[in-house]
Design an enzyme around this catalytic site. Structure first.
Site, PDB file in Angstrom:
ATOM      1  N   SER A   1      38.847-111.149 -74.733  1.00 22.57           N
ATOM      2  CA  SER A   1      38.538-110.949 -76.139  1.00 22.57           C
ATOM      3  C   SER A   1      37.028-111.037 -76.366  1.00 22.57           C
ATOM      4  CB  SER A   1      39.310-111.973 -76.983  1.00 22.57           C
ATOM      5  OG  SER A   1      39.223-111.685 -78.355  1.00 22.57           O
TER       6      SER A   1
ATOM      7  N   HIS B   1      47.384-108.634 -77.731  1.00 22.69           N
ATOM      8  CA  HIS B   1      46.016-109.018 -77.385  1.00 22.69           C
ATOM      9  C   HIS B   1      45.984-110.246 -76.484  1.00 22.69           C
ATOM     10  CE1 HIS B   1      41.737-109.366 -77.572  1.00 22.69           C
ATOM     11  NE2 HIS B   1      41.747-110.490 -78.259  1.00 22.69           N
TER      12      HIS B   1
ATOM     13  N   ASP C   1      47.204-103.410 -78.048  1.00 21.07           N
ATOM     14  CA  ASP C   1      46.129-104.355 -78.331  1.00 21.07           C
ATOM     15  C   ASP C   1      45.100-103.651 -79.223  1.00 21.07           C
ATOM     16  OD1 ASP C   1      44.084-106.185 -78.412  1.00 21.07           O
ATOM     17  OD2 ASP C   1      43.885-106.408 -76.240  1.00 21.07           O
TER      18      ASP C   1
END
Length: 397
Positions: A227, A361, A291
């Site tokens: 991320s 994600h 995602d």
């Protein structure tokens, strides 16, 4: 509305059949990755998952290499002694957390930097602010003119033509590149928030990292991030290349960090080669279907992707080798870039499916982001991935 969508999404996922342990198998298409690369990526996913213990309640990550999460799975790891064991630079756009560990033989000899991702939905939204700024390959703000600042020698290393005791240095000399002489990045802009996060992180980690590279010259410098941590790892990799180092970078769910010119520059600097030789590349950008983060910030705002993408096409855990595909170019329509317009559920494009911040994600080989024994409770029944070519009872160390 988003609450209703999230509830529906949870209900749909919770009624699925319980997954069986993964059996490794070769994919039959030309975009498949090797079992060796699959194994490397799976291990790195567990390594970056440990970074979520940094900044959380409890003991965090402690020497020699202990935490509430997956540290026991890496018995040959040693936490590098930083001033605070790990780093946590603060909230909002400058937020960066992670750790540095040494991977000793018989494991692969590595100096590992693991960059934690965003820790909450609020941070995620803040991270996606879109203010760009000019990108400099070897940032000129290393030296802010204060020669009393302790960290300046590490931000701008003491090359032979420069020392901390030098006086009356011309401003033009301060802008000279290091011996690696990185090429200029023409018309390149970078996300201000991600860049600020790296600049703050750099001040904390470079002293110990530089010393570790001197002490362990045969250990491979390995960067991994999830991320926001993926964006920081990407910028760190470019910085280290400019210093003459040779990092190997792997990111999971990396957002777009800059414009097309910066992405072309990254491709060039990492010398990305043909997908048929993916193992030899020192950058891997792993994405997962549904995602939304790799699709943000938006292309309409001037942001783009870079190449060396490895796409996980299976929506559920665990993926197999056949579910991972090596993508061609910066935005292969058969990979994450092509999912944005494919039958958007609830009429919402993939890039706006913010409820997937809790699911797709986080789902990279394992569900990442929760510092508890064995990782996320979703993973507890799964055991570990079997070794390629071994018995199903064998597990990766």
């Amino acid at each position: 509305f988003l609450v209703l969508v999230l509830v529906a999404s949870v209900a749909t996922r919770s009624h699925g059949a319980q997954q069986e342990p993964l059996v490794l198998a070769h994919a039959s298409n030309d975009s498949s990755i090797s079992v060796e690369l699959f194994t490397e990526l799976e291990e790195l996913a567990r390594i970056v998952d440990i970074s979520y213990c940094v900044g959380s309640t409890g003991l965090g990550v402690q020497k020699p290499f202990q935490c509430l999460s997956r540290c026991s799975e890496f018995e040959n790891f040693e936490l590098l002694m930083l001033r605070t064991q790990t780093w946590n630079t603060g909230p909002l756009l400058a937020d960066s957390c992670g750790y540095i560990a040494l991977s000793h033989p018989p494991s692969i000899p590595r100096i590992i930097l693991a960059f934690r991702g965003t820790y909450s939905l609020t941070n995620t939204i803040v991270d996606l602010s879109t203010v760009p700024q000019e990108y400099v390959p070897y940032p000129g703000d290393d030296d802010d003119g204060d020669e009393n600042e302790d960290s300046s020698d590490f931000l701008t290393p003491l090359w032979p033509w420069r020392s901390s005791t030098t006086t009356n240095i011309d401003d033009d000399d301060n802008d000279d590149p290091p011996p690696a002489d990185p090429p200029k990045c023409e018309n390149c802009t970078v996300h201000m928030g991600f860049y600020s996060s790296w600049l703050n992180t750099r001040k904390v980690i470079l002293p110990e990292l530089t010393q570790a590279m001197d002490d362990y010259p045969d250990y491979k410098l390995t960067l991994v991030g999830h991320s926001l941590g993926g964006a920081v790892a990407a910028l760190a990799g470019l910085d280290f290349l400019a210093r003459g180092w040779e990092p190997r970078v792997t990111t999971f769910g990396e957002p777009r960090i800059g414009n097309k010119e910066l992405m072309a520059y990254a491709n060039s600097r990492f010398n990305i080669t043909s997908p048929t030789n993916a193992n030899a590349n020192d950058y891997h950008r792993v994405t997962h279907t549904n995602d939304p983060v790799p699709l943000l910030p938006l292309a309409e705002w001037g942001y783009s992707m870079h190449s060396e993408e490895i796409f996980i096409s299976a929506p559920a855990l665990p993926p197999s080798v056949a579910d991972l595909h090596h993508c061609v170019g910066d935005e292969d329509p058969s990979c994450i870039a092509g999912t944005d317009g494919e039958d958007p559920s609830w009429g919402i494009p993939a890039r706006f499916k913010f409820w997937e911040l809790f699911f797709a994600h986080r789902d990279y080989f394992w569900r990442l982001g929760l510092c508890v024994p064995g990782g996320d409770p979703r993973d507890w029944y799964r055991g570990k991935y079997p070794k390629p070519g071994g018995d199903e009872d064998d597990v990766e160390d």
